[in-house]
Design a protein around this motif. Sequence first.
Motif, PDB file in Angstrom:
ATOM      1  N   PRO A   1      -0.154 -12.322   2.533  1.00 13.68           N
ATOM      2  CA  PRO A   1       0.352 -11.619   4.023  1.00 13.68           C
ATOM      3  C   PRO A   1      -1.011 -11.177   4.730  1.00 13.68           C
ATOM      4  N   LEU A   2      -2.415 -11.156   4.306  1.00 10.31           N
ATOM      5  CA  LEU A   2      -3.372 -10.725   5.035  1.00 10.31           C
ATOM      6  C   LEU A   2      -4.224 -12.010   5.400  1.00 10.31           C
TER       7      LEU A   2
ATOM      8  N   ILE B   1      -9.731  -0.777  -2.898  1.00  9.31           N
ATOM      9  CA  ILE B   1      -9.221  -1.160  -1.701  1.00  9.31           C
ATOM     10  C   ILE B   1      -9.783  -2.331  -1.251  1.00  9.31           C
ATOM     11  N   ALA B   2     -11.089  -2.760  -1.309  1.00  7.04           N
ATOM     12  CA  ALA B   2     -11.581  -3.964  -0.858  1.00  7.04           C
ATOM     13  C   ALA B   2     -11.144  -5.129  -1.653  1.00  7.04           C
ATOM     14  N   GLU B   3     -10.974  -4.896  -3.114  1.00  2.58           N
ATOM     15  CA  GLU B   3     -10.497  -6.066  -3.953  1.00  2.58           C
ATOM     16  C   GLU B   3      -8.972  -6.181  -3.708  1.00  2.58           C
ATOM     17  N   ALA B   4      -8.136  -4.983  -3.474  1.00  2.00           N
ATOM     18  CA  ALA B   4      -6.715  -5.280  -3.061  1.00  2.00           C
ATOM     19  C   ALA B   4      -6.311  -6.089  -1.826  1.00  2.00           C
TER      20      ALA B   4
ATOM     21  N   GLU C   1      -4.270   1.144  -8.582  1.00  2.00           N
ATOM     22  CA  GLU C   1      -2.977   1.095  -8.097  1.00  2.00           C
ATOM     23  C   GLU C   1      -2.616   1.583  -6.903  1.00  2.00           C
ATOM     24  N   ILE C   2      -3.243   2.684  -6.490  1.00  2.21           N
ATOM     25  CA  ILE C   2      -3.373   3.458  -5.344  1.00  2.21           C
ATOM     26  C   ILE C   2      -3.832   2.622  -4.116  1.00  2.21           C
TER      27      ILE C   2
ATOM     28  N   VAL D   1      -2.999  -1.034   0.757  1.00  5.01           N
ATOM     29  CA  VAL D   1      -3.011  -2.281   1.337  1.00  5.01           C
ATOM     30  C   VAL D   1      -1.589  -2.702   1.534  1.00  5.01           C
ATOM     31  N   SER D   2      -0.732  -2.425   0.558  1.00  2.00           N
ATOM     32  CA  SER D   2       0.661  -2.656   1.106  1.00  2.00           C
ATOM     33  C   SER D   2       1.300  -2.175   2.354  1.00  2.00           C
TER      34      SER D   2
END
Length: 401
Positions: free
Chosen positions: A187-188, A222-225, A385-386, A391-392
């Motif tokens: 999606p990104l 967050i960067a990984e996600a 998980e957060i 990112v979602s």
Amino acid sequence: MLKGKKIALYVTGGIAVYKVVDLMREFIKNGAEVRVAMTESAAEFVSPLTFQVLSKHQVYIDTFMEDNPRVVNHIHFADWADFSLIAPLTANTLAKLAHGLADNFVTSALLATRSPIFAIPAMNTHMYDNQVTKENRDLLTKRDIYMMEPDTGFLAEGYSGKGRFPEKERIIEEFEGFMRNHITDLPLKGKKVIVTAGGTKERIDPVRYITNDSSGKTGHAIAEAAWNKGADVVLITASSIPVPDRIQKVAVESAKEMHQAVLEHFETADSLIMSAAVSDYTPKTVAENKMKKTDSLSLEFEKNPDILKDMGSRKRADQCLVGFAAETEHIIEYAQSKLKEKNADMIVANDVGQKDRGFNVDNNEVTFITHTSEPIPIRLKKKTEIADDIVSWIVDFFKNN
């Protein structure tokens, strides 16, 4: 990236088979479903029972073991997989694949495979460098089979050379990059995401500084996600946590350095997630030499640039800006005020006054504060998980805007 993926693991007969057991476990820990096929030679090194117990699936070796009359096992095995991994790939099986032989379960299934194939050659250095082996590798590469470069190191024969089975961390990083290149609906994909992380440091003298307890774990997660969702990621970090090569790292120390780095990338970015704990103040002067001990010490401070507010003033309508509010009281009220003042699209509010969550631990509990809904509480769970939740939310933001 591995979560929910179906991976067919083909194991051929080299000494490195014992390392593949640990590699398989790492895939499973990361959420993949793994099923295993082995050559008879591979079973001489590690029992198929080991792979069966750990994968929780039957291990296939015999081409003629057809225990389910509704399917042909080697075809069904090939069709089941999202991705196929050959580890280790011996010179023998490499030659068979190059010339289209199908004389055992592994080579038969691979000949029928339509999913992307990732191969890890591992063998004696002289076998690896042999001209025939080179030609066979080239043939498979031309057929879109990805050939990972083996490591150079101490071999089973007692000397060093190229052909050693790579360390699992390197395999996983390269395999995830391979997977991402073959997934078309991320999606990104095509989006540039900037993430800031860590607690900035404000120098007093060459050996002392003022900082905070932020570890940078959330920002790095967050960067990984975001990378897993297809984004091109720039991580501007004041943390010492290692960063994989697939993510562009910009190392900074002070708030001013972070501000400058964000400015350099923001105009071309689709999203900025300001998860760094940026120091509000910095000493007005920095001593050139180490300050000597005195009975008392007074320091004069000045305000650091407000990076989130500055980017909020520059933000275009098509950009997504996420900030963080690390508080010890009135968490929601302060975050709601920050959302408006900084012109952000979301503020992630968290209580950093508790020992089991917030700064410098692996878990957190946060609340998403947005313009379009009531506060959204996110229960106590792992920061990784957060990070996925954040990112979602950004993915949904782009869908809705």
